[in-house]
Scaffold this motif. Structure first.
Motif, PDB file in Angstrom:
ATOM      1  N   LEU A 209       5.812 -14.653 -21.701  1.00  0.00           N
ATOM      2  CA  LEU A 209       6.622 -15.126 -20.577  1.00  0.00           C
ATOM      3  C   LEU A 209       6.324 -14.419 -19.252  1.00  0.00           C
ATOM      4  O   LEU A 209       6.859 -14.814 -18.211  1.00  0.00           O
TER       5      LEU A 209
ATOM      6  N   PHE B 269       5.127 -16.593 -16.392  1.00  0.00           N
ATOM      7  CA  PHE B 269       6.184 -17.584 -16.142  1.00  0.00           C
ATOM      8  C   PHE B 269       7.298 -16.950 -15.307  1.00  0.00           C
ATOM      9  O   PHE B 269       7.766 -17.536 -14.324  1.00  0.00           O
ATOM     10  N   TYR B 270       7.732 -15.740 -15.691  1.00  0.00           N
ATOM     11  CA  TYR B 270       8.785 -15.050 -14.943  1.00  0.00           C
ATOM     12  C   TYR B 270       8.307 -14.663 -13.549  1.00  0.00           C
ATOM     13  O   TYR B 270       9.069 -14.747 -12.577  1.00  0.00           O
TER      14      TYR B 270
ATOM     15  N   ARG C 231       8.564 -17.865 -11.503  1.00  0.00           N
ATOM     16  CA  ARG C 231       9.877 -18.488 -11.337  1.00  0.00           C
ATOM     17  C   ARG C 231      10.928 -17.569 -10.709  1.00  0.00           C
ATOM     18  O   ARG C 231      11.874 -18.062 -10.083  1.00  0.00           O
TER      19      ARG C 231
ATOM     20  N   SER D 240      13.306 -23.435 -24.195  1.00  0.00           N
ATOM     21  CA  SER D 240      13.290 -24.340 -23.040  1.00  0.00           C
ATOM     22  C   SER D 240      12.077 -24.131 -22.137  1.00  0.00           C
ATOM     23  O   SER D 240      11.783 -24.966 -21.281  1.00  0.00           O
ATOM     24  N   THR D 241      11.368 -23.028 -22.312  1.00  0.00           N
ATOM     25  CA  THR D 241      10.181 -22.777 -21.491  1.00  0.00           C
ATOM     26  C   THR D 241       8.970 -23.587 -21.948  1.00  0.00           C
ATOM     27  O   THR D 241       7.979 -23.679 -21.221  1.00  0.00           O
TER      28      THR D 241
END
Length: 234
Positions: free
Chosen positions: A15, A18-19, A22, A162-163
């Motif tokens: 993640l 992604f983090y 976002r 959900s990712t």
């Protein structure tokens, strides 16, 4: 490392980018969170105990520039090596290290404060005494702890699906009463608490708690949890 912790670390390795994408500007959209962090920064500076603070569960290091701009010297730690790699890449002027919340790399009473921004929500009940004990150990008497968390009903939840990145892990949306009890049982005293209401079924209420380590050692206690008649909670 136990299987639950290994799963959590592996998931957050996936993640990390992604983090970074976002959440990089999340504070810009969250004035309430800035206000709580500002209160922590102001009180920490006013304590006159130095400027070194630990960002515990720092993720990709998004809070470091904010804390530094308000006069603090943050040192970020995270369980995920990939989160730390991204933090070092994106915020190269700050220190970051891989570490477990249950065994922090800081010396006893070496920090004027610790920031736990949505990082305590991953602690299983059995891990909480050791983790909160570590937070108490590393903070100087008179220093502060601040945490943001998802307020819920304490049941374990599976997150990450959900990712669409093929990862899942456990987290806990604890009640504000549980969060406060963990902090005060470790030896801190509550200074401020607050929250924001949920804005949908998949978006829980937000909780914020700021506490201070006493200038004098105080005995840990087994206190009865607060009930709704004692205080209004977020």
């Amino acid at each position: 490392m136990d299987a639950r912790t290994e799963e959590l670390r592996a998931a957050h390795d996936v993640l990390a980018e992604f983090y970074a994408e976002r959440l990089a500007d999340a504070l810009d959209r969250l004035p309430a969170e800035r206000a709580v962090l500002d209160l922590f920064c102001d009180l920490t500076i006013a304590a006159g105990l130095g400027t070194s603070v630990g960002d515990i569960g720092c993720g990709t290091g998004r809070l470091e520039p904010y804390l530094a701009a308000r006069g603090l010297t943050p040192w970020g730690v995270d369980l995920s090596p990939e989160m730390i790699r991204v933090a070092r890449r994106d915020h190269a002027t700050f220190r970051f290290d891989v570490a477990d919340l249950r065994e922090l790399p800081f010396e006893d009473a070496s920090l004027v404060g610790v920031v736990c921004w949505y990082s305590l929500i991953f602690l299983a009940p059995a891990d909480r005494p050791a983790a909160y004990g570590e937070l108490y150990r590393v903070v100087k008497p008179g220093g502060y702890l601040v945490t943001a968390f998802k307020a819920g009903t304490s049941q374990v939840r599976r997150a990450g699906g959900s990712t669409n990145l093929g990862v899942e892990f456990d987290l806990y949306w604890q009640t504000p009463q549980e969060m406060e009890r963990s902090v005060t049982d470790a030896g801190f005293t509550t200074v401020f608490w607050g929250g924001m209401p949920a804005d949908g079924p998949d978006s829980p209420a937000q909780g914020y708690l700021l506490a201070q380590k006493s200038l004098m050692p105080i005995p840990r206690r087994d206190a009865e949890p607060l009930n709704s008649a004692d205080r209004t909670r977020p």
